[in-house]
Design a protein around this motif. Sequence first.
Motif, PDB file in Angstrom:
ATOM      1  N   GLU A   1       0.833  -1.206   0.000  1.00  0.00           N
ATOM      2  CA  GLU A   1       0.000   0.000   0.000  1.00  0.00           C
ATOM      3  C   GLU A   1       0.865   1.253   0.000  1.00  0.00           C
ATOM      4  OE1 GLU A   1      -3.367   0.531  -0.252  1.00  0.00           O
ATOM      5  OE2 GLU A   1      -3.107  -1.543  -0.925  1.00  0.00           O
TER       6      GLU A   1
ATOM      7  N   LEU B   1       2.716   1.681  -3.236  1.00  0.00           N
ATOM      8  CA  LEU B   1       1.810   2.101  -4.309  1.00  0.00           C
ATOM      9  C   LEU B   1       1.581   3.610  -4.246  1.00  0.00           C
ATOM     10  CD1 LEU B   1      -1.123  -0.402  -4.842  1.00  0.00           C
ATOM     11  CD2 LEU B   1       0.387   0.579  -6.573  1.00  0.00           C
TER      12      LEU B   1
ATOM     13  N   GLU C   1      -7.609   0.068  -7.674  1.00  0.00           N
ATOM     14  CA  GLU C   1      -7.055   0.912  -6.624  1.00  0.00           C
ATOM     15  C   GLU C   1      -7.675   2.305  -6.730  1.00  0.00           C
ATOM     16  OE1 GLU C   1      -4.887   0.626  -4.107  1.00  0.00           O
ATOM     17  OE2 GLU C   1      -4.692  -1.535  -4.412  1.00  0.00           O
TER      18      GLU C   1
ATOM     19  N   ALA D   1      -5.298   8.349  -1.543  1.00  0.00           N
ATOM     20  CA  ALA D   1      -6.474   8.077  -2.378  1.00  0.00           C
ATOM     21  C   ALA D   1      -7.539   9.136  -2.133  1.00  0.00           C
ATOM     22  CB  ALA D   1      -7.020   6.681  -2.083  1.00  0.00           C
TER      23      ALA D   1
END
Lengths: 119, 428
Positions: free
Chosen positions: B180, B183, B229, B291
């Motif tokens: 995570e 990313l 994602e 995000a």
Amino acid sequence: MRYFVTLAFDPGLWAEASADDRQSYHRAHLDFHEAVAQRAHLVAGEALAGAEAATTMRHVDGRLTLTEGPFAETAEVVGGFYLVDAADLDTMTSLCELLPAPYSIEIRPVVQVEGLETR
Amino acid sequence: MSDKDLEDVFRDEWGRLLALLVAQFRRLDLAEDGLADAFESASRTWGGAGVPASPAAWLLTVARRRVLDRLRAEAVAARKEPLLLVEAEVTRAASAVRADSGDLVADERLRLVFLCAHPALAPESAAALSLRLVLGVPTADVARLFLTSQATMAARLTRAKRRLAASGAPFSVPTGSERERRLETVAEVAYLAFTAGYAPATGSEVTREPVAAEAIRLARLLRELVPGEPALDALLALMLLQHSRRDARTDADGLPVLLPEQDRSRWRHEEIAEALALLTPWVGTVPTGLAGEYLLQALIAAEHGVAASPEDTRWDRVAGHYAELERLTGSPVVRLNRAVAVAESEGPEAGLAVLDGLDGALPLSHRVPAVRAELLRRTGDSDGARTAYGIAIARCTNEAERTLLTRHRNALDAVPGDPVESPGDRDP
């Protein structure tokens, strides 16, 4: 790869730490040892006496001189090291995450010097 | 084969082939040089001899041969091991990876992505290296994107490759919670590559779109390699929305055109539609971290994208998204943008109230006084506006923007009641 891990921190870190903090630093090193035993290989590791106990040797004008203290005056002082065989940098950083948070940690690969191989 | 065709092969195959070569030889430097040689050789021979049946296989074979030559040369130079031993190892390596498995290749490309965006590299080096190695963007273009000379960029890329090799950064896809985090780094690197094309700190050039488009290609590839994602969907949407305005962002003199004055018929509406489709599944979700940041930024850009005219903008919603974004990030830049949105939806006084206390947090920014100047002007305080414009002009390092600010200050003395505009309302 073999990594030399230097642990640097404020010289007062241990002296000024509460009993709980000391306990947690100690625990962190035990966790590190345990994780390294599982995922890598510990070659060596030591805690160092304070910088006031250090002696620096230098050649000055062709003569060897000894001086008190470490060779660099910095806020943080190297207080210990580990020498670890690990697969790669990612393995090494994830292991070092276990060490006490106040540390500045330098992870540096060891290079082989021809004629001085020890492994 | 025309140069155009070769360029297409190059764009499609570069990253895939490079990933395979790196997987096989574990040497970024040799893999890159070998593949570049292979493409160079293709451009010389395919015109006369004709295009091979499988261009990718041809390129891979030639590149491998080049890398093997270099490895042999290195082994001879080092004179460490008997040559035959090296030869055996090299032959084994050459047959270890086959080029035809789709899954295998996707995996290798992902490993290459993670390697180029390794946190052991400075973010700017990681962004440059990703464009160069994952997409094959020529060094000259990467240099242009980061406003530096080709020689400087070539040196920076070499340093980055050396650092990856010397520090022991692995050619692997991280797992578990580390995945995570990594990313997020990959997404940040892609976005940095994109914004570098749009936000020069100095100089007169406002955008370098063609290279920014390459960063979009990188974001598309990431989504393809790691589907589902939210951070990557929102990132691509955000890039598309910003990029969709490229034709309307500058006037004939190359001066920036602010969002409210842009000719919206020149926006690329098919790109806006694509972005909206990417965002739809995530609307109403509350992702945290990166995000969440990308999603909120994209939703803000989308509000502008769907408004037929500046007057149709749902500023109340924009202000709401900015408020959420400020809660998530605590960023003073976000607060500045919120001030603009609040001014639009509730009036200049409300906007000025949001600006309070920002000067301390952004002491060097020209945008705080620029926004204040505009809002003061709207309240009728021309003297206050003039002073604030003066501060903004003194702090602004971008030539084009400074010209525009000066124009606004001079307009204060002209006709009162000009159409409003908001200097803070640049693309986010």
